[in-house]
Design a protein around this motif. Sequence first.
Motif, short mmCIF file in Angstrom:
data_model
loop_
_atom_site.label_atom_id
_atom_site.label_comp_id
_atom_site.label_asym_id
_atom_site.label_seq_id
_atom_site.Cartn_x
_atom_site.Cartn_y
_atom_site.Cartn_z
N UNK A 126 8.71 -1.30 6.63
CA UNK A 126 8.20 -2.67 6.68
C UNK A 126 9.27 -3.71 6.38
N UNK A 127 10.43 -3.26 5.89
CA UNK A 127 11.55 -4.16 5.66
C UNK A 127 11.24 -5.27 4.67
N UNK A 128 11.41 -6.51 5.09
CA UNK A 128 11.21 -7.65 4.18
C UNK A 128 9.75 -8.06 4.07
N UNK A 129 8.87 -7.42 4.84
CA UNK A 129 7.44 -7.76 4.79
C UNK A 129 6.78 -7.07 3.60
N UNK A 130 6.08 -7.83 2.80
CA UNK A 130 5.28 -7.28 1.70
C UNK A 130 3.84 -7.16 2.18
N UNK A 131 3.15 -6.13 1.70
CA UNK A 131 1.77 -5.93 2.16
C UNK A 131 0.99 -5.08 1.17
N UNK A 132 -0.32 -5.30 1.14
CA UNK A 132 -1.25 -4.41 0.45
C UNK A 132 -2.10 -3.76 1.53
N UNK A 133 -2.06 -2.43 1.59
CA UNK A 133 -2.70 -1.66 2.65
C UNK A 133 -3.74 -0.72 2.07
N UNK A 134 -4.77 -0.44 2.82
CA UNK A 134 -5.82 0.49 2.42
C UNK A 134 -5.84 1.64 3.41
N UNK A 135 -5.91 2.86 2.88
CA UNK A 135 -5.90 4.01 3.79
C UNK A 135 -6.24 5.30 3.09
N UNK A 136 -5.98 6.40 3.77
CA UNK A 136 -6.35 7.74 3.30
C UNK A 136 -5.15 8.66 3.44
N UNK A 177 2.81 18.72 4.15
CA UNK A 177 3.00 17.27 4.28
C UNK A 177 1.68 16.52 4.42
N UNK A 178 1.69 15.28 3.95
CA UNK A 178 0.56 14.39 4.14
C UNK A 178 0.95 13.27 5.11
N UNK A 179 -0.07 12.67 5.69
CA UNK A 179 0.10 11.46 6.49
C UNK A 179 -0.80 10.38 5.86
N UNK A 180 -0.23 9.20 5.65
CA UNK A 180 -1.01 8.08 5.13
C UNK A 180 -1.60 7.34 6.33
N UNK A 181 -2.92 7.46 6.49
CA UNK A 181 -3.63 6.83 7.60
C UNK A 181 -4.15 5.48 7.14
N UNK A 182 -3.53 4.41 7.64
CA UNK A 182 -3.81 3.04 7.19
C UNK A 182 -4.87 2.43 8.09
N UNK A 183 -5.99 2.03 7.50
CA UNK A 183 -7.07 1.46 8.32
C UNK A 183 -7.43 0.03 7.96
N UNK A 184 -6.74 -0.56 6.97
CA UNK A 184 -7.05 -1.95 6.63
C UNK A 184 -5.84 -2.59 5.96
N UNK A 185 -5.79 -3.92 6.01
CA UNK A 185 -4.73 -4.69 5.36
C UNK A 185 -5.40 -5.76 4.50
N UNK A 186 -4.95 -5.87 3.25
CA UNK A 186 -5.59 -6.75 2.28
C UNK A 186 -4.75 -7.97 1.93
N UNK A 229 -18.28 -5.84 12.36
CA UNK A 229 -17.10 -6.58 12.82
C UNK A 229 -16.92 -7.91 12.09
N UNK A 230 -18.00 -8.52 11.65
CA UNK A 230 -17.92 -9.83 10.99
C UNK A 230 -17.71 -9.71 9.49
N UNK A 231 -17.67 -8.48 8.95
CA UNK A 231 -17.65 -8.29 7.50
C UNK A 231 -16.27 -8.59 6.92
N UNK A 232 -16.26 -9.31 5.80
CA UNK A 232 -15.03 -9.49 5.03
C UNK A 232 -14.81 -8.26 4.16
N UNK A 233 -13.65 -8.22 3.51
CA UNK A 233 -13.32 -7.10 2.63
C UNK A 233 -13.73 -7.47 1.21
N UNK A 234 -14.60 -6.64 0.62
CA UNK A 234 -15.13 -6.91 -0.72
C UNK A 234 -14.57 -5.88 -1.69
#
Length: 324
Positions: free
Chosen positions: A70-80, A115-124, A183-188
Amino acid sequence: MPPLPDLVRPMLAVPGELPAGDDSAWAYEMKWDGVRAVAYVQGGGVRLLSRNDRDVTRSYPEVLGLGEALGSTAAVLDGELVTFDARGAPDFGRLQQRMHVADPATARRLARTVPVVYLVFDVLQVDDTPTLSLPYDARREVLAGLGVAGPSWQVPPSFDGPGADVLAASRENGLEGVLAKRRTATYRPGARSPDWRKVKHVHTQEVVLVGWRPGQGRRAGTVGSLVLGVHDRDGVLRPAGGVGTGFTGRALDHLGALLRPLERRTQPVEGRFPPPDVRDVHWVEPRLVGEVVHAGWTADGRLRHPSWRGLRPDKHPDAVVRED
């Protein structure tokens, strides 16, 4: 750049059926049989927190490359965090080998063999902009723009439906089920919301370990079966029966080492177990969480034909509730 938040608890789904009516109001994702983790990515570094707020970063070193990606990009991600078998299907049994590892050298070795794979399905959040108030579709667009794709991290697809077709495809591919997300739901954060529904092919249930019974024959004096509890809707820990199948000898030995230091004189649940279920039982403090596969519930609140799947150190006992 402002620091990322220290903690954003993951949003949780409720068990249920496929949505009825307008299918276009929902998006569908495959349900991955793994360990939920929120990733905090900043300055080339990655911090992974489990659903019960445990820092599990050192257990999964192969995911740390996500920070450089992700380089210089900061992010909070949700996944499995998911481990796959030779057929490409999630293998929760193999993942158990990764879930208790704190030694860095052991974790690096297992990263090569299991090995594991981090499957990212949301961004916070991205940089200093939270995305929690965006609807699902908008968050998925932001996530797609991050370009999260690498050897140990991926963004799994989201499907338009029909939901029945996606559910059928999940069964054909050996997956646990699907998640239907409005589809219209926010992240709670931290909320269990009907805007997210999990529809599973098999019944699984998180359980609190409240006691153990000795084995017979060669396993006399060691753990033979477990006594279980589950919280009701009022948060009271109630009897849920016991489980005596699905264990390996190694798993029983490991459980014995964890349970013996937790022994207590009285049962930690409110309500009565049938006398055969608690003959010679050793009660324990309700601190450990496991998961079972089962065939439903009896009228008096016991699990029918449960089989052990494994410990869930990523789950907190207080969060274990009955899933109908």
